[in-house]
Design an enzyme around this catalytic site. Structure first.
Site, short mmCIF file in Angstrom:
data_model
loop_
_atom_site.label_atom_id
_atom_site.label_comp_id
_atom_site.label_asym_id
_atom_site.label_seq_id
_atom_site.Cartn_x
_atom_site.Cartn_y
_atom_site.Cartn_z
N ASP A 50 -28.54 -16.61 15.42
CA ASP A 50 -27.58 -15.57 15.79
C ASP A 50 -28.13 -14.19 15.46
O ASP A 50 -28.96 -14.04 14.56
CB ASP A 50 -26.26 -15.76 15.02
N TYR A 78 -30.72 -23.49 5.23
CA TYR A 78 -30.20 -22.12 5.27
C TYR A 78 -29.76 -21.69 3.88
O TYR A 78 -29.31 -22.50 3.06
CB TYR A 78 -28.98 -22.03 6.20
N ASP A 92 -17.93 -14.45 11.26
CA ASP A 92 -18.96 -13.67 10.59
C ASP A 92 -18.64 -12.19 10.73
O ASP A 92 -17.49 -11.82 10.99
CB ASP A 92 -20.36 -14.02 11.14
N ARG A 184 -21.46 -20.72 10.31
CA ARG A 184 -20.23 -19.93 10.43
C ARG A 184 -19.00 -20.83 10.42
O ARG A 184 -17.97 -20.50 9.83
CB ARG A 184 -20.26 -19.10 11.71
#
Length: 284
Positions: A50, A78, A92, A184
């Site tokens: 993203d 992550y 987000d 997210r």
């Protein structure tokens, strides 16, 4: 950072190139930049990041583009930050906060315990602000037009979900997961489990399979590898459209949030005036 130099690469035959994607760049932005800078004919990326995420983006060139699906299927890792007590439509920072709830009553033990149901094989619903296709359209196109749509849940595997810092309202995390997992959505779901809401404020992809962000080039490194132009060679300059947003780190998204919040407050004010109720009273 990789120790390779341009002399070590054979882009036409095929290479796997590791990039540390900058904040606010789309994955396509990076592919286009590298393709133009290094004059690569055939190139693609192995897994989208993203715009508000940074970290490992793997590019494949030449015959190595045949390995894109194989690389995409590998395990991802992550790290990042969730903010408790606030939700956003995009889960987000791309969209403004639309709801706030108390969070200070939560203990570290309660927050940690809430992560446990998300480890293993779970059902997860992707965000509407995502590249998931709905009736032939990307979900984010529908969302940014202010429309609603139903997104089906899917099965994902989360091997590790650990909290590395708890300083409310922020919590830092590390997640190891399968392809197709939306961090997210994990933020949204954890916020629901805690009863206070949450959204993602920082995300770094640190690993894909055995490939690590520590071994990745920056775009500045790539620019330094740019081969010199032949004598007399020129290239027409492409002007950026005046309507294109200026991607300047989080300032760009902060401006979007401020505009959205101002519009919402103005709408609430007008609605309150129309109902003959003071705005403060209408918000209670």
């Amino acid at each position: 950072m990789s120790t390779k130099t341009l002399a070590d690469f054979d882009f036409e035959t095929g290479e796997v190139l590791l990039l540390d994607k900058p904040l606010t760049w789309t994955s396509f932005d990076v592919v286009r930049k590298v393709k133009n800078t290094l004059r690569i004919k055939k190139i693609g990326h192995a897994g989208t990041l993203d715009p508000l995420a940074t970290g490992l983006l793997i590019l494949c060139t030449g015959k190595k583009t045949k390995e894109i699906d194989l690389i995409q299927a590998q395990e991802k890792e992550y790290t990042g930050t969730f903010r408790l007590g606030e939700t956003t439509p995009s889960f987000d920072l791309e969209t403004a906060v639309d709801m706030a709830r108390p969070y200070s009553h939560l203990t570290d033990a309660e927050i940690t315990a809430a992560t446990l149901p998300f480890v293993g094989t779970i059902q997860q619903t992707p965000p509407l602000f995502s590249a998931v296709k709905i009736d032939g359209k990307r979900a984010y196109e529908i969302a940014r037009n202010g429309q609603e749509a139903e997104i089906k849940s899917k099965t994902v595997d989360i091997k590790v979900f650990e909290l590395t810092r708890i300083e409310l309202p922020e919590i830092d995390f590390r997640v190891v997961c399968s392809k197709g997992t939306y961090i997210r959505s994990l933020a949204r779901d954890l916020g629901v489990a805690l009863g206070c809401g949450a959204h993602l404020t920082r995300l770094v992809r640190s690993r894909i399979g055995e490939y690590r962000v520590e071994d990745a080039f920056s775009l500045e490194d790539i620019q330094a590898l740019r081969p010199p132009r032949a004598e007399g060679e020129t290239r027409p300059r492409t002007e950026r459209p005046s309507t294109a947003p200026n991607r300047a780190g989080l300032q760009y998204f902060a401006a979007l949030q401020a505009d959205a919040l101002a519009a919402k407050e103005n709408q609430e004010h007008q609605a309150a005036e129309g109902a003959g109720t003071p705005p403060a009273a209408a918000a209670e």
